[in-house]
Structures are given as C-alpha cells and as structure tokens.
Design an enzyme around this catalytic site. Structure first.
Site, PDB file in Angstrom:
ATOM      1  N   LYS A  35       8.796  35.215  27.277  1.00  0.00           N
ATOM      2  CA  LYS A  35       7.722  34.642  28.046  1.00  0.00           C
ATOM      3  C   LYS A  35       7.235  33.408  27.149  1.00  0.00           C
ATOM      4  CE  LYS A  35       4.699  38.117  25.962  1.00  0.00           C
ATOM      5  NZ  LYS A  35       4.124  39.367  26.424  1.00  0.00           N
ATOM      6  N   TYR A 256     -14.716  13.823  11.392  1.00  0.00           N
ATOM      7  CA  TYR A 256     -15.630  14.093  12.664  1.00  0.00           C
ATOM      8  C   TYR A 256     -16.938  14.984  12.030  1.00  0.00           C
ATOM      9  CZ  TYR A 256     -13.084  11.566  16.085  1.00  0.00           C
ATOM     10  OH  TYR A 256     -12.386  10.651  17.019  1.00  0.00           O
TER      11      TYR A 256
HETATM   12  C1  LIG Z   1       4.697  40.289  25.312  1.00  0.00           C
HETATM   13  C2  LIG Z   1       5.075  41.865  25.571  1.00  0.00           C
HETATM   14  C3  LIG Z   1       5.964  42.384  24.578  1.00  0.00           C
HETATM   15  C4  LIG Z   1       6.439  41.663  23.425  1.00  0.00           C
HETATM   16  O1  LIG Z   1       5.414  41.914  22.321  1.00  0.00           O
HETATM   17  P1  LIG Z   1       5.518  41.428  20.916  1.00  0.00           P
HETATM   18  O2  LIG Z   1       4.236  41.797  20.339  1.00  0.00           O
HETATM   19  O3  LIG Z   1       5.525  39.828  20.892  1.00  0.00           O
HETATM   20  O4  LIG Z   1       6.584  42.164  20.297  1.00  0.00           O
HETATM   21  C5  LIG Z   1       6.458  43.526  25.122  1.00  0.00           C
HETATM   22  N1  LIG Z   1       6.353  44.256  26.383  1.00  0.00           N
HETATM   23  C6  LIG Z   1       5.351  43.531  27.013  1.00  0.00           C
HETATM   24  C7  LIG Z   1       4.895  44.280  28.235  1.00  0.00           C
HETATM   25  C8  LIG Z   1       4.760  42.400  26.613  1.00  0.00           C
HETATM   26  O5  LIG Z   1       4.016  41.657  27.489  1.00  0.00           O
END
Ligand SMILES: *Cc1c(COP(=O)(O)O)cnc(C)c1O
Length: 359
Positions: A35, A256
């Site tokens: 993702k 800044y």
């Molecule tokens: C993002 C996600 C994962 C992966 O999680 P990590 O902590 O990056 O290993 C697994 N399951 C679901 C439902 C997620 O949304």
C-alpha cells in the site's frame, strides 16, 4: 546537473527481507503489503522486489489494477476491501481479493451480479475498533457471504493493535487472539486465517494461513528494537550533497526563525533536502545525518528545499560532500525516532519530486 538529492531503492534487500518474513511465517503464505506506493518505494519496483511473495496486499483499487496490468498474476488483496458497488465488477474482472469489514459492504455484495466469484477476507474487530465485525457478529456476516454464489473462499482476518509491544497495558495480542478464536469457533475454527503484520511476525509465534508483513519488508522495525537486530536490511537510502558552507561565529543564528544560536564558532553545511522532499520539518536539532560517512546532526529549522547540518567536527567536509539522510549507514528508524515519528511515515512521505534509482 540535476539537484543532488536522490533516493536509492535496494531491490536485493527487499528480496532478503521477504525471505526473512517467510522464515518467520511458520509455513503461512505471505502477502507482501505494498500500500501507499509500496511504502514510498514504487509499486512496479515492489512487484519485482517481492516477486517471490504469495500475493500483494494494498488499499488502492486503481493500484491493484495497475499490478495486473504490470503482469502480476498471483493473488492481490484489497486490505480495506471495496469502497463502492462499482468496484465489485473491477475486482471480479481483475481477480482481486477484498476484505469485507462492514454491513454496507455485504449489502453491496448481495446486490451485485458478478461474472466471476471473488475471494474475501472477512475482517473481525478483535478490539482495535478500526475495521471489522465484532466476534459476536461475525458468524451472521459469514453466513450471508457463504450463501452468495459469487463469493469464493472466505478467510478470517484480524489486525493487531499492539503486536509491537512486549507487555502492553492495554489490549495485548493474547486478548485479541482470545476474541478472534471465539469468533472463529462460532463459525468453524478450521477456516483459513490471515493474522500477522510485521510486529506479529517478528515478535509472536502464531499459526496462520496468511501473514501480512509490511514495514519489515522495507527494512524498518515496527518496534523499538533495531531492524538490524531482526536481520532486516534497509531498502531505501536517501542521499544528497552539501551545496554550501558557512563559517558561523559564536552568537550568530542559523535558519528560519533563528531558532539555533551558535554557542561557539561553528561550520554549517547546507544540504539539498527539505520538507518538500519528504524530510520531516519538525525534526529537531541533533537529528542524525551522515556527511562523508561521519555522523553529525541537524541544526536550525528544516526549510522547504534545504536543511543545515553541523560540520564543525567533520573536518574534510566541503561543497559536494556526500550526505545520507537515512538508509544504508543510518537506520531510518533512528532518524524517525529523533523526529518524533516512525520509519513508516518517512518512507511514505518521500516526495514525487525526488528522483529514484535502483541498486
Ligand atoms: C498496513 C497493514 C499491514 C502491514 O503492517 P506493517 O506494520 O507495515 O507490517 C498488515 N495488515 C493490514 C490490515 C494493514 O493495513
């Protein structure tokens, strides 16, 4: 010459981290989670780096279609399922599995006419209270899905809130597992299951049919322990160069807001990397940076296109010296910790303007 900032993605490290996840998975099939543009690494690159995964999991329907167009033929899972009834024919056409987590989705499925069956992950809310059916509602949801001709396999899924902590005071993993087992037993305890994220995989020993590692595949750690201690390799190195140097006298200020005041005479290096590249603006003084391989720290506020580092104790540093913001030689988790965030956020925030290469 292009601006010297560049992110390098290490495909071999992605492969090795996936092998590590598989070694932890106790025979379970592995969804490599891609993702958010593969946590900032690029979808197409992730498809190659994780070619050995059993499936790819993500949340963006259009990116899932893109994976098919790029030639990914193994399973694909939509972790949040579908958002609208119009997504269902797309899922059937491209063979996308989806999570089903609410009544509204079941109603959309009930109303759909699909040319092919779709496989689903039925999501149980075991205490995180994000997505899913409660353990007492899951059997009814299952029964409705099972009665639909266009539903193929049904896998039970849950997500852990605190798998990264050894002894959380709230909602330990064992409590979520008890609720999961109760929900599963109300249907059929032998149904296939999809359990662990990276933390679950690295720190717990659960039997499952599918696991869902994300961050560990990108060489980040979900917990306080270092990724290296888990045998994980960095997959993204963000490098730039020193593009200017200032000799700053005691009492002068830098950047800044003039937040930083030199206590003595110092040498300041200006690095071509700023918050518009994805470097966190809220990173405080001392956030680690490597210059010519020597560890030093940030001074002053991060600007849009630049940040400043202390070169007083990096004697050979000059304009053109190489700078590592995170990655090989400087764990992303250390930078994240200093900046009050997590490695996940830094990777995902890598800005589209940053050129990416592979090594
Ligand atoms: C993002 C996600 C994962 C992966 O999680 P990590 O902590 O990056 O290993 C697994 N399951 C679901 C439902 C997620 O949304």
């Amino acid at each position: 010459m292009p601006r010297p900032l560049i992110a390098t993605i290490h495909l071999d490290a992605m492969q090795q981290n996936l092998a590590r996840a598989r070694a932890c998975a106790r025979g379970a099939k592995v969804w490599a989670v891609v993702k958010a543009n593969a946590y900032g690494h690029g979808l197409e690159r992730a498809m190659r780096g994780f070619a050995d995964a059993d499936g790819l999991a993500l949340v963006e329907v259009d990116y899932a279609v893109r994976l098919r167009e790029l030639g990914w033929s193994k399973p694909i899972l939509l972790l949040e399922g579908f958002f609208d009834a119009s997504d269902l024919p797309v899922m059937a056409q491209y063979g996308l599995n989806g999570s089903v987590h609410c009544e509204e989705q079941i109603a959309m499925l009930a109303a759909a006419r699909l040319p092919h069956a779709i496989d689903v992950h039925l999501k149980m809310n075991t205490g995180m209270n994000r997505l899913g059916f409660t353990p007492d509602a899951v059997a009814a949801a299952y029964a409705r899905l099972r009665a639909m001709p266009h539903i193929g396999t049904i896998t039970l899924m849950t997500h852990f809130a605190n798998a990264d902590e050894a002894a959380p005071t709230r909602l330990p993993l064992a409590q979520q597992m008890l609720r999961f087992e109760a929900g599963a037993a109300s249907i059929d305890a032998a149904l296939p299951r999809s359990l662990c994220n990276s933390a679950g995989l690295l720190l717990h020993h659960l039997d499952s049919d599918w696991v869902r590692p994300g961050i560990m595949l990108y060489g980040g750690t979900p917990s306080g322990t270092s990724a290296q201690a888990f045998g994980l390799l960095p997959t993204m190195t963000l490098r730039s160069s020193i593009i200017g140097i200032q000799d700053v006298a005691a009492g002068e200020v830098v950047g800044y807001g003039s937040r930083y005041e030199a206590a003595g005479n110092i040498k300041v290096g200006v690095v071509a990397c700023g918050y518009a590249d994805g470097y966190p603006r809220h990173a405080p003084e001392g956030t680690p940076v490597l210059v010519d391989g020597v560890r030093t720290g940030l001074i002053g506020r991060v600007s849009m296109d630049m940040l400043m580092v202390d070169l007083t104790h990096v004697p050979g540093a000059r304009v053109g010296s190489s700078v590592t913001l995170w990655g090989q030689g400087l764990p992303i988790d250390e930078v994240a910790l200093a900046a009050g965030t997590i490695g996940y956020e830094l990777m995902c925030a890598l800005a589209p303007r940053v050129p990416v290469n592979e090594a």
